[in-house]
Structures are given as structure tokens and as C-alpha cells.
Design a protein around this motif. Structure first.
Motif, short mmCIF file in Angstrom:
data_model
loop_
_atom_site.label_atom_id
_atom_site.label_comp_id
_atom_site.label_asym_id
_atom_site.label_seq_id
_atom_site.Cartn_x
_atom_site.Cartn_y
_atom_site.Cartn_z
N SER A 1 -12.66 10.43 -2.84
CA SER A 1 -11.44 11.02 -2.32
C SER A 1 -10.33 10.94 -3.36
O SER A 1 -10.38 10.12 -4.29
CB SER A 1 -11.01 10.30 -1.04
OG SER A 1 -10.75 8.93 -1.31
N LEU A 2 -9.36 11.80 -3.19
CA LEU A 2 -8.15 11.82 -4.00
C LEU A 2 -6.99 12.16 -3.10
O LEU A 2 -7.15 12.86 -2.10
CB LEU A 2 -8.25 12.87 -5.11
CG LEU A 2 -9.17 12.63 -6.29
CD1 LEU A 2 -9.26 13.90 -7.14
CD2 LEU A 2 -8.68 11.46 -7.14
N ARG A 3 -5.82 11.69 -3.49
CA ARG A 3 -4.61 12.11 -2.80
C ARG A 3 -3.70 12.84 -3.79
O ARG A 3 -3.26 12.26 -4.78
CB ARG A 3 -3.85 10.95 -2.18
CG ARG A 3 -2.72 11.44 -1.26
CD ARG A 3 -1.99 10.33 -0.55
NE ARG A 3 -1.01 9.67 -1.40
CZ ARG A 3 0.05 9.02 -0.92
NH1 ARG A 3 0.26 8.96 0.39
NH2 ARG A 3 0.88 8.41 -1.75
N LEU A 4 -3.48 14.10 -3.51
CA LEU A 4 -2.59 14.90 -4.34
C LEU A 4 -1.18 14.81 -3.78
O LEU A 4 -0.98 14.77 -2.56
CB LEU A 4 -3.05 16.36 -4.36
CG LEU A 4 -4.51 16.62 -4.73
CD1 LEU A 4 -4.78 18.13 -4.79
CD2 LEU A 4 -4.90 15.94 -6.00
N SER A 5 -0.23 14.79 -4.70
CA SER A 5 1.18 14.72 -4.31
C SER A 5 1.95 15.85 -4.98
O SER A 5 1.63 16.25 -6.10
CB SER A 5 1.80 13.38 -4.73
OG SER A 5 1.14 12.30 -4.14
N CYS A 6 2.96 16.31 -4.30
CA CYS A 6 3.83 17.35 -4.85
C CYS A 6 5.26 17.06 -4.43
O CYS A 6 5.56 17.01 -3.24
CB CYS A 6 3.41 18.73 -4.38
SG CYS A 6 4.51 20.05 -4.93
N VAL A 7 6.10 16.83 -5.43
CA VAL A 7 7.51 16.56 -5.17
C VAL A 7 8.32 17.82 -5.42
O VAL A 7 8.20 18.43 -6.48
CB VAL A 7 8.02 15.42 -6.07
CG1 VAL A 7 9.49 15.15 -5.79
CG2 VAL A 7 7.20 14.16 -5.85
N ALA A 8 9.12 18.17 -4.46
CA ALA A 8 9.99 19.34 -4.59
C ALA A 8 11.40 18.88 -4.92
O ALA A 8 11.90 17.90 -4.37
CB ALA A 8 9.99 20.15 -3.31
N SER A 9 12.03 19.61 -5.81
CA SER A 9 13.42 19.31 -6.15
C SER A 9 14.20 20.62 -6.18
O SER A 9 13.63 21.70 -6.30
CB SER A 9 13.50 18.60 -7.50
OG SER A 9 12.95 19.41 -8.52
N THR B 1 8.34 15.51 -0.36
CA THR B 1 7.02 15.40 -0.94
C THR B 1 5.96 15.85 0.06
O THR B 1 6.04 15.49 1.24
CB THR B 1 6.73 13.97 -1.39
OG1 THR B 1 7.72 13.58 -2.36
CG2 THR B 1 5.35 13.85 -2.02
N VAL B 2 5.00 16.60 -0.42
CA VAL B 2 3.86 16.99 0.40
C VAL B 2 2.61 16.38 -0.24
O VAL B 2 2.49 16.31 -1.46
CB VAL B 2 3.75 18.52 0.52
CG1 VAL B 2 3.51 19.19 -0.82
CG2 VAL B 2 2.64 18.90 1.49
N TYR B 3 1.72 15.93 0.63
CA TYR B 3 0.50 15.28 0.18
C TYR B 3 -0.72 16.06 0.68
O TYR B 3 -0.69 16.69 1.73
CB TYR B 3 0.41 13.86 0.73
CG TYR B 3 1.58 12.98 0.37
CD1 TYR B 3 2.61 12.76 1.28
CD2 TYR B 3 1.65 12.35 -0.87
CE1 TYR B 3 3.69 11.96 0.96
CE2 TYR B 3 2.72 11.54 -1.20
CZ TYR B 3 3.73 11.35 -0.29
OH TYR B 3 4.80 10.55 -0.61
N LEU B 4 -1.78 15.96 -0.09
CA LEU B 4 -3.07 16.46 0.36
C LEU B 4 -4.08 15.34 0.18
O LEU B 4 -4.42 14.98 -0.94
CB LEU B 4 -3.51 17.70 -0.42
CG LEU B 4 -4.79 18.35 0.10
CD1 LEU B 4 -4.54 19.00 1.47
CD2 LEU B 4 -5.34 19.37 -0.89
N GLN B 5 -4.48 14.75 1.30
CA GLN B 5 -5.50 13.71 1.25
C GLN B 5 -6.86 14.39 1.33
O GLN B 5 -7.16 15.05 2.33
CB GLN B 5 -5.33 12.73 2.41
CG GLN B 5 -6.38 11.64 2.45
CD GLN B 5 -6.26 10.70 1.26
OE1 GLN B 5 -5.21 10.13 1.01
NE2 GLN B 5 -7.36 10.52 0.54
N THR B 6 -7.65 14.21 0.31
CA THR B 6 -8.98 14.80 0.29
C THR B 6 -10.02 13.72 0.53
O THR B 6 -9.85 12.57 0.10
CB THR B 6 -9.26 15.49 -1.05
OG1 THR B 6 -9.38 14.50 -2.08
CG2 THR B 6 -8.15 16.46 -1.41
#
Length: 119
Positions: A16-24, A76-81
Motif C-alpha cells: 500500500s501507499l498513501r498519496l498526498s496532495c497539498v493545495a495552495s 490536503t487530499v489523500y489517496l490511500q491505496t
């Protein structure tokens, strides 16, 4: 709005991986953030999106294995795979949009993060 994605990498099948995306920047009060992916030789496609009101949508291929979530305080949005498969290998792109109806065609893309799943 700028998007900064992270969290990709090389993982064995089943991992598994957790992707993160921070918006500014200046975000609309209603917005839709999400993840799309592009595998080699294929078109970019939606994986999962989540609105600022909490609505979610998943592509059938990843429903049940991937989970999208948001931390509104951190923009922040995450995608837990989970249970990753070699066919999940792709560049994953964070996205930002302003309407639910256009969630498959966001207006802003972040840089991609490579996910490679080895068999």
C-alpha cells in the motif's frame, strides 16, 4: 491554485501507499479535488474525487481498494491505496476542479507522482 503531490514510490504487489496532495492559493468555497492516473500508452483517467462537501466518486477499477479523503484544515487530499497490483502502476496526478459535473475534466493539474508496483 497550485497542487503539490507526493507519496508515490516502488512497492511490491499487495502493498500500500498513501498519496498526498497539498493545495495552495485561492480556492473556491466549493471545489472538487481528486486523483487521476495515466499508465504508459494510455489516456489519463479518473481514480477518485472528493468534493469540499464530502461527496466522493470512484472509478470501478479502484472502488473498495482505494480510499480518498480530505483534511480541510490543511487543504490536503489523500489517496490511500491498498492491495496494489502491477496494473496499478502509473503516474498519479492530483487535480482540482470547480464543479461536480466536470469532475472527470479538472481545471488544474498537479505534477504527477509515480507509483510502481512490482510483481
Amino acid at each position: 491554485v497550485q497542487l503539490q503531490a507526493s507519496g508515490g514510490g516502488l512497492v511490491q504487489a499487495g502493498g500500500s501507499l498513501r498519496l498526498s496532495c497539498v493545495a495552495s492559493g485561492s480556492m473556491l468555497s466549493y471545489n472538487v479535488m481528486g486523483w487521476h492516473r495515466q499508465a504508459p500508452g494510455k489516456q489519463r483517467e479518473l481514480v477518485a474525487v472528493i468534493s469540499s462537501t464530502g461527496n466522493t466518486d470512484y472509478a470501478d477499477s479502484w472502488k473498495g481498494r482505494f480510499t480518498i479523503s480530505r483534511d480541510y484544515a490543511k487543504n490536503t487530499v489523500y489517496l490511500q491505496t491498498r492491495s496494489l497490483k502491477p496494473e496499478d502502476t502509473a503516474v498519479y496526478y492530483c487535480s482540482y476542479g470547480d464543479t461536480w459535473s466536470s469532475r472527470r475534466v479538472p481545471i488544474i493539474w498537479g505534477q504527477g507522482t509515480q507509483v510502481t508496483v512490482s510483481s
